[in-house]
Design a protein around this motif. Structure first.
Motif, mmCIF file in Angstrom:
data_model
loop_
_atom_site.group_PDB
_atom_site.id
_atom_site.type_symbol
_atom_site.label_atom_id
_atom_site.label_comp_id
_atom_site.label_asym_id
_atom_site.label_seq_id
_atom_site.Cartn_x
_atom_site.Cartn_y
_atom_site.Cartn_z
ATOM 1 N N PRO A 1 -2.630 9.882 5.461
ATOM 2 C CA PRO A 1 -3.795 9.498 6.253
ATOM 3 C C PRO A 1 -4.753 8.631 5.442
ATOM 4 C CG PRO A 1 -3.914 11.828 5.637
ATOM 5 C CD PRO A 1 -2.580 11.314 5.181
ATOM 6 N N ASN A 2 -5.475 7.768 6.119
ATOM 7 C CA ASN A 2 -6.485 6.886 5.507
ATOM 8 C C ASN A 2 -5.934 6.078 4.327
ATOM 9 O OD1 ASN A 2 -8.469 8.024 7.283
ATOM 10 N ND2 ASN A 2 -8.558 9.774 5.892
ATOM 11 N N PRO A 3 -4.832 5.368 4.518
ATOM 12 C CA PRO A 3 -4.223 4.673 3.382
ATOM 13 C C PRO A 3 -5.100 3.582 2.781
ATOM 14 C CG PRO A 3 -3.185 4.004 5.438
ATOM 15 C CD PRO A 3 -4.092 5.156 5.760
ATOM 16 N N GLU A 4 -5.883 2.875 3.596
ATOM 17 C CA GLU A 4 -6.740 1.806 3.061
ATOM 18 C C GLU A 4 -7.810 2.403 2.147
ATOM 19 O OE1 GLU A 4 -7.448 -1.759 4.210
ATOM 20 O OE2 GLU A 4 -5.343 -1.866 4.796
ATOM 21 N N GLU A 5 -8.421 3.514 2.575
ATOM 22 C CA GLU A 5 -9.438 4.180 1.760
ATOM 23 C C GLU A 5 -8.826 4.707 0.465
ATOM 24 O OE1 GLU A 5 -12.392 8.060 1.860
ATOM 25 O OE2 GLU A 5 -11.579 7.314 3.749
ATOM 26 N N ARG A 6 -7.652 5.295 0.553
ATOM 27 C CA ARG A 6 -6.985 5.820 -0.648
ATOM 28 C C ARG A 6 -6.672 4.699 -1.636
ATOM 29 N NH1 ARG A 6 -4.177 11.070 0.031
ATOM 30 N NH2 ARG A 6 -4.734 11.882 2.073
ATOM 31 N N ASN B 1 0.875 -1.176 0.000
ATOM 32 C CA ASN B 1 0.000 0.000 0.000
ATOM 33 C C ASN B 1 0.912 1.225 0.000
ATOM 34 O OD1 ASN B 1 -1.651 2.211 0.561
ATOM 35 N ND2 ASN B 1 -3.025 1.021 1.855
ATOM 36 N N SER C 1 -16.973 9.611 -2.626
ATOM 37 C CA SER C 1 -17.003 8.560 -1.608
ATOM 38 C C SER C 1 -16.819 7.213 -2.299
ATOM 39 C CB SER C 1 -18.341 8.579 -0.859
ATOM 40 O OG SER C 1 -19.390 8.184 -1.737
ATOM 41 N N LYS D 1 -9.985 3.493 -3.258
ATOM 42 C CA LYS D 1 -10.434 4.456 -4.257
ATOM 43 C C LYS D 1 -9.578 4.379 -5.520
ATOM 44 C CE LYS D 1 -12.632 8.132 -1.550
ATOM 45 N NZ LYS D 1 -12.537 9.571 -1.244
ATOM 46 N N GLU E 1 -10.760 12.996 -4.325
ATOM 47 C CA GLU E 1 -11.028 13.630 -3.032
ATOM 48 C C GLU E 1 -12.518 13.865 -2.779
ATOM 49 O OE1 GLU E 1 -9.093 15.294 -5.405
ATOM 50 O OE2 GLU E 1 -7.160 14.554 -4.722
#
Length: 120
Positions: free
Chosen positions: A26-31, A18, A78, A34, A75
């Motif tokens: 911040p929020n590496p899993e979400e990034r 990752n 969602s 996406k 960005e």
């Protein structure tokens, strides 16, 4: 983010799979999720030989927003909205929830299955 010595090799440091986590964002899993969803959107547009304007009509987005998405600008989107965009392009999105042995921390994975591989 602290990196352990056992992750170093003569060729460099081994990443975590990752890049966002490796960069300390911040929020590496979400990034990561996406980025994989947007990559699929771009792949479908290419496979279907759609122009960005044609893809935009299918996804109910103006062409400049399609261009932004295809260039990784997520960005304002969602994960749920990216799912909807994929479904409008003809991709089925499935979410599988799986308990982990010993309740260890789970992961987020994106798996692609093409029609050629027997999916539907």
């Amino acid at each position: 983010m602290t990196r352990s010595r056992d992750r170093r090799t003569p060729a460099g440091e081994i990443g975590s799979n990752n890049v966002f986590a490796d960069l300390g964002l911040p929020n590496p899993e979400e990034r990561l999720l996406k980025s994989k969803l947007v990559s699929k959107i771009s792949d479908v547009i290419e496979k279907r030989r759609l122009t960005q304007a044609e893809a935009g009509k299918l996804m109910d987005l103006p062409q400049p927003k399609v261009s932004e998405l295809c260039n990784g600008r997520t960005e304002t989107y969602s994960i749920e909205r990216l799912y909807r965009l994929l479904t409008r392009l003809g991709v089925t999105v499935s979410v599988v929830l799986e308990d982990q042995p010993g309740w260890k921390t789970g992961t987020v994975e994106v798996m692609g299955i093409s029609a050629k591989e027997g999916h539907r």
